[in-house]
Design a protein around this motif. Sequence first.
Motif, PDB file in Angstrom:
ATOM      1  N   ARG A 177       1.028  -1.542  -0.235  1.00 53.67           N
ATOM      2  CA  ARG A 177      -0.095  -0.145  -0.211  1.00 53.67           C
ATOM      3  C   ARG A 177       1.008   1.329  -0.180  1.00 53.67           C
ATOM      4  NH1 ARG A 177      -2.828   2.976   4.378  1.00 53.67           N
ATOM      5  NH2 ARG A 177      -1.473   2.157   5.412  1.00 53.67           N
ATOM      6  N   LEU A 178       0.826   2.194  -0.893  1.00 51.08           N
ATOM      7  CA  LEU A 178       1.164   3.065  -0.817  1.00 51.08           C
ATOM      8  C   LEU A 178       1.211   4.003   0.280  1.00 51.08           C
ATOM      9  CD1 LEU A 178       3.290   4.903  -2.703  1.00 51.08           C
ATOM     10  CD2 LEU A 178       0.695   6.495  -3.604  1.00 51.08           C
ATOM     11  N   LYS A 179       2.082   4.829   1.241  1.00 50.33           N
ATOM     12  CA  LYS A 179       1.564   5.306   2.109  1.00 50.33           C
ATOM     13  C   LYS A 179       1.985   7.324   1.817  1.00 50.33           C
ATOM     14  CE  LYS A 179       2.320   3.805   6.736  1.00 50.33           C
ATOM     15  NZ  LYS A 179       2.865   3.559   7.968  1.00 50.33           N
ATOM     16  N   PHE A 180       0.728   7.310   1.937  1.00 46.40           N
ATOM     17  CA  PHE A 180       0.763   9.359   1.937  1.00 46.40           C
ATOM     18  C   PHE A 180       1.483   9.913   3.086  1.00 46.40           C
ATOM     19  CE2 PHE A 180      -2.556   7.739  -1.073  1.00 46.40           C
ATOM     20  CZ  PHE A 180      -1.975   8.714  -2.024  1.00 46.40           C
ATOM     21  N   THR A 181       2.228  10.938   2.817  1.00 46.40           N
ATOM     22  CA  THR A 181       3.159  12.061   3.872  1.00 46.40           C
ATOM     23  C   THR A 181       2.366  13.280   3.681  1.00 46.40           C
ATOM     24  OG1 THR A 181       5.106  13.038   2.321  1.00 46.40           O
ATOM     25  CG2 THR A 181       5.111  10.966   3.318  1.00 46.40           C
ATOM     26  N   TYR A 182       3.071  13.956   5.300  1.00 47.07           N
ATOM     27  CA  TYR A 182       2.608  15.071   5.079  1.00 47.07           C
ATOM     28  C   TYR A 182       2.685  15.555   3.976  1.00 47.07           C
ATOM     29  CZ  TYR A 182       1.789  19.583   6.802  1.00 47.07           C
ATOM     30  OH  TYR A 182       1.282  21.166   7.327  1.00 47.07           O
ATOM     31  N   GLU A 183       3.583  16.133   3.436  1.00 47.91           N
ATOM     32  CA  GLU A 183       3.681  17.005   2.226  1.00 47.91           C
ATOM     33  C   GLU A 183       3.181  16.434   0.713  1.00 47.91           C
ATOM     34  OE1 GLU A 183       6.129  19.195   1.840  1.00 47.91           O
ATOM     35  OE2 GLU A 183       5.923  18.863   3.730  1.00 47.91           O
ATOM     36  N   ASP A 184       2.737  15.848   0.756  1.00 49.30           N
ATOM     37  CA  ASP A 184       1.284  14.896   0.253  1.00 49.30           C
ATOM     38  C   ASP A 184       0.314  15.511   0.259  1.00 49.30           C
ATOM     39  OD1 ASP A 184       3.642  13.254  -1.502  1.00 49.30           O
ATOM     40  OD2 ASP A 184       3.242  11.299   0.237  1.00 49.30           O
ATOM     41  N   TYR A 185      -0.064  15.258   1.279  1.00 50.07           N
ATOM     42  CA  TYR A 185      -1.085  15.935   2.221  1.00 50.07           C
ATOM     43  C   TYR A 185      -1.165  17.423   1.727  1.00 50.07           C
ATOM     44  CZ  TYR A 185      -4.072  17.629   5.723  1.00 50.07           C
ATOM     45  OH  TYR A 185      -5.349  18.052   5.801  1.00 50.07           O
ATOM     46  N   LYS A 186       0.210  18.608   2.046  1.00 50.98           N
ATOM     47  CA  LYS A 186      -0.032  19.627   1.766  1.00 50.98           C
ATOM     48  C   LYS A 186      -0.819  20.317   0.408  1.00 50.98           C
ATOM     49  CE  LYS A 186       3.694  20.605   3.350  1.00 50.98           C
ATOM     50  NZ  LYS A 186       4.547  21.728   3.976  1.00 50.98           N
ATOM     51  N   GLN A 187      -0.586  18.686  -0.684  1.00 47.07           N
ATOM     52  CA  GLN A 187      -0.722  19.161  -1.918  1.00 47.07           C
ATOM     53  C   GLN A 187      -1.939  19.351  -2.666  1.00 47.07           C
ATOM     54  OE1 GLN A 187       1.624  20.637  -4.141  1.00 47.07           O
ATOM     55  NE2 GLN A 187       2.928  20.648  -2.193  1.00 47.07           N
ATOM     56  N   THR A 188      -3.244  18.361  -1.269  1.00 52.78           N
ATOM     57  CA  THR A 188      -4.411  18.393  -1.510  1.00 52.78           C
ATOM     58  C   THR A 188      -5.462  19.505  -2.047  1.00 52.78           C
ATOM     59  OG1 THR A 188      -4.761  17.628   0.404  1.00 52.78           O
ATOM     60  CG2 THR A 188      -4.615  15.771  -0.328  1.00 52.78           C
ATOM     61  N   PRO A 189      -6.455  19.303  -2.485  1.00 49.36           N
ATOM     62  CA  PRO A 189      -7.187  20.996  -3.292  1.00 49.36           C
ATOM     63  C   PRO A 189      -7.641  21.077  -1.602  1.00 49.36           C
ATOM     64  CG  PRO A 189      -7.822  18.893  -4.194  1.00 49.36           C
ATOM     65  CD  PRO A 189      -6.921  18.172  -3.065  1.00 49.36           C
ATOM     66  N   ASP A 190      -7.331  22.911  -1.329  1.00 50.54           N
ATOM     67  CA  ASP A 190      -7.500  23.582  -0.391  1.00 50.54           C
ATOM     68  C   ASP A 190      -9.839  23.241   0.024  1.00 50.54           C
ATOM     69  OD1 ASP A 190      -5.638  24.145   0.163  1.00 50.54           O
ATOM     70  OD2 ASP A 190      -5.789  26.323  -0.528  1.00 50.54           O
ATOM     71  N   ASP A 191     -10.148  23.351  -1.605  1.00 50.32           N
ATOM     72  CA  ASP A 191     -11.998  23.295  -1.251  1.00 50.32           C
ATOM     73  C   ASP A 191     -12.547  21.749  -0.641  1.00 50.32           C
ATOM     74  OD1 ASP A 191     -11.216  21.998  -3.885  1.00 50.32           O
ATOM     75  OD2 ASP A 191     -12.922  22.667  -4.719  1.00 50.32           O
ATOM     76  N   THR A 192     -11.356  20.893   0.031  1.00 52.11           N
ATOM     77  CA  THR A 192     -11.659  19.342   0.073  1.00 52.11           C
ATOM     78  C   THR A 192     -10.852  18.890   1.168  1.00 52.11           C
ATOM     79  OG1 THR A 192     -11.981  18.585  -2.455  1.00 52.11           O
ATOM     80  CG2 THR A 192     -12.186  17.044  -0.957  1.00 52.11           C
ATOM     81  N   ARG A 193     -11.710  18.694   1.798  1.00 51.85           N
ATOM     82  CA  ARG A 193     -11.561  18.112   3.098  1.00 51.85           C
ATOM     83  C   ARG A 193     -11.009  16.732   3.426  1.00 51.85           C
ATOM     84  NH1 ARG A 193     -14.790  18.388   9.067  1.00 51.85           N
ATOM     85  NH2 ARG A 193     -13.621  17.471  10.170  1.00 51.85           N
ATOM     86  N   TYR A 194      -9.482  16.813   4.256  1.00 51.09           N
ATOM     87  CA  TYR A 194      -8.560  15.638   4.218  1.00 51.09           C
ATOM     88  C   TYR A 194      -8.173  15.272   5.157  1.00 51.09           C
ATOM     89  CZ  TYR A 194      -9.099  15.059  -0.822  1.00 51.09           C
ATOM     90  OH  TYR A 194      -9.504  14.155  -2.536  1.00 51.09           O
ATOM     91  N   GLU A 195      -7.907  13.509   5.612  1.00 53.91           N
ATOM     92  CA  GLU A 195      -7.170  14.089   6.805  1.00 53.91           C
ATOM     93  C   GLU A 195      -6.347  12.701   6.710  1.00 53.91           C
ATOM     94  OE1 GLU A 195      -9.135  14.213  11.260  1.00 53.91           O
ATOM     95  OE2 GLU A 195     -10.117  12.601  10.039  1.00 53.91           O
ATOM     96  N   LEU A 196      -5.123  12.446   7.181  1.00 53.43           N
ATOM     97  CA  LEU A 196      -4.200  11.582   6.942  1.00 53.43           C
ATOM     98  C   LEU A 196      -4.032  10.597   8.120  1.00 53.43           C
ATOM     99  CD1 LEU A 196      -1.277  10.329   4.813  1.00 53.43           C
ATOM    100  CD2 LEU A 196      -0.565  12.109   5.432  1.00 53.43           C
ATOM    101  N   LEU A 197      -4.706   9.697   7.908  1.00 50.54           N
ATOM    102  CA  LEU A 197      -4.871   8.608   9.058  1.00 50.54           C
ATOM    103  C   LEU A 197      -3.488   7.273   8.560  1.00 50.54           C
ATOM    104  CD1 LEU A 197      -8.107   8.675   9.832  1.00 50.54           C
ATOM    105  CD2 LEU A 197      -6.517  10.054  10.713  1.00 50.54           C
ATOM    106  N   ASP A 198      -2.212   7.429   8.967  1.00 46.63           N
ATOM    107  CA  ASP A 198      -1.212   5.969   9.012  1.00 46.63           C
ATOM    108  C   ASP A 198      -1.348   6.233   7.811  1.00 46.63           C
ATOM    109  OD1 ASP A 198       1.348   4.645  10.621  1.00 46.63           O
ATOM    110  OD2 ASP A 198      -0.385   3.133  10.432  1.00 46.63           O
ATOM    111  N   GLY A 199      -0.459   7.464   6.651  1.00 44.76           N
ATOM    112  CA  GLY A 199      -0.618   7.316   5.655  1.00 44.76           C
ATOM    113  C   GLY A 199      -1.433   7.334   4.994  1.00 44.76           C
ATOM    114  N   GLU A 200      -2.391   6.741   4.923  1.00 42.18           N
ATOM    115  CA  GLU A 200      -4.020   6.615   4.413  1.00 42.18           C
ATOM    116  C   GLU A 200      -4.309   8.153   4.277  1.00 42.18           C
ATOM    117  OE1 GLU A 200      -7.658   3.510   4.081  1.00 42.18           O
ATOM    118  OE2 GLU A 200      -6.509   3.560   5.219  1.00 42.18           O
ATOM    119  N   LEU A 201      -4.454   8.332   3.092  1.00 44.86           N
ATOM    120  CA  LEU A 201      -5.335   9.888   2.740  1.00 44.86           C
ATOM    121  C   LEU A 201      -6.720   9.127   2.842  1.00 44.86           C
ATOM    122  CD1 LEU A 201      -4.596  12.876   2.226  1.00 44.86           C
ATOM    123  CD2 LEU A 201      -5.004  12.119   0.072  1.00 44.86           C
ATOM    124  N   ILE A 202      -7.950  10.281   3.398  1.00 49.20           N
ATOM    125  CA  ILE A 202      -8.943   9.815   3.748  1.00 49.20           C
ATOM    126  C   ILE A 202      -9.892  11.486   3.358  1.00 49.20           C
ATOM    127  CG2 ILE A 202     -10.803   9.115   5.463  1.00 49.20           C
ATOM    128  CD1 ILE A 202      -8.572   6.798   5.291  1.00 49.20           C
TER     129      ILE A 202
END
Length: 182
Positions: free
Chosen positions: A7-32
């Motif tokens: 499974r690809l594990k996302f990082t905080y740097e990846d998370y910062k690239q998500t769109p501002d108008d969409t709400r995500y959480e990063l739970l142990d590398g999984e983008l939700i």
Amino acid sequence: MVTQRSRLKFTYEDYKQTPDDTRYELLDGELILVPAPRLTHQRTSRTIFRQIDSFVTERDLGEVFYAPADVVLSDFTVVQPDILFVSKERSHIITDDNIRGAPDLVVEILSPTTARRDRTTKRDLYEQHGVPEYWQADYDAKNVQMLTPVDGEYKVAGIYGEGQTVVSPLLPNLRLAVDDLF
């Protein structure tokens, strides 16, 4: 032969690239992807926030924030608790962009779409990262379950229902009447 896909594990740097108008959480590398909550959730969150914020502000104890506010627990875990409190003594974890570390208090308002994750995955993450007090406010059941660590593991410190008053070990003079929360 059975092979397991890694499974690809996302990082905080990846998370910062998500769109501002969409709400995500990063739970142990999984983008939700986190949908907008129901209005009942919003009302409950607003009520609890106002009471905790008023208490904290009057006593100059720290700062209270509400979602969406990023809490970076690790390079692989970024959560957006519904409500969080950071004490004055730990204000160094507050930056212009986010909270860098475990808040003193986290409150999650349980919704049909998030309750399971709040009770399991996020509970485990808050425990692992040392959040001293974690509340799960359930507006359908009209109760607040409070978790605090005992020997490094969360134990139920109290379940407060109708006619009862939530009393916080962390903020001992804070009293919230459950009937006023939901």
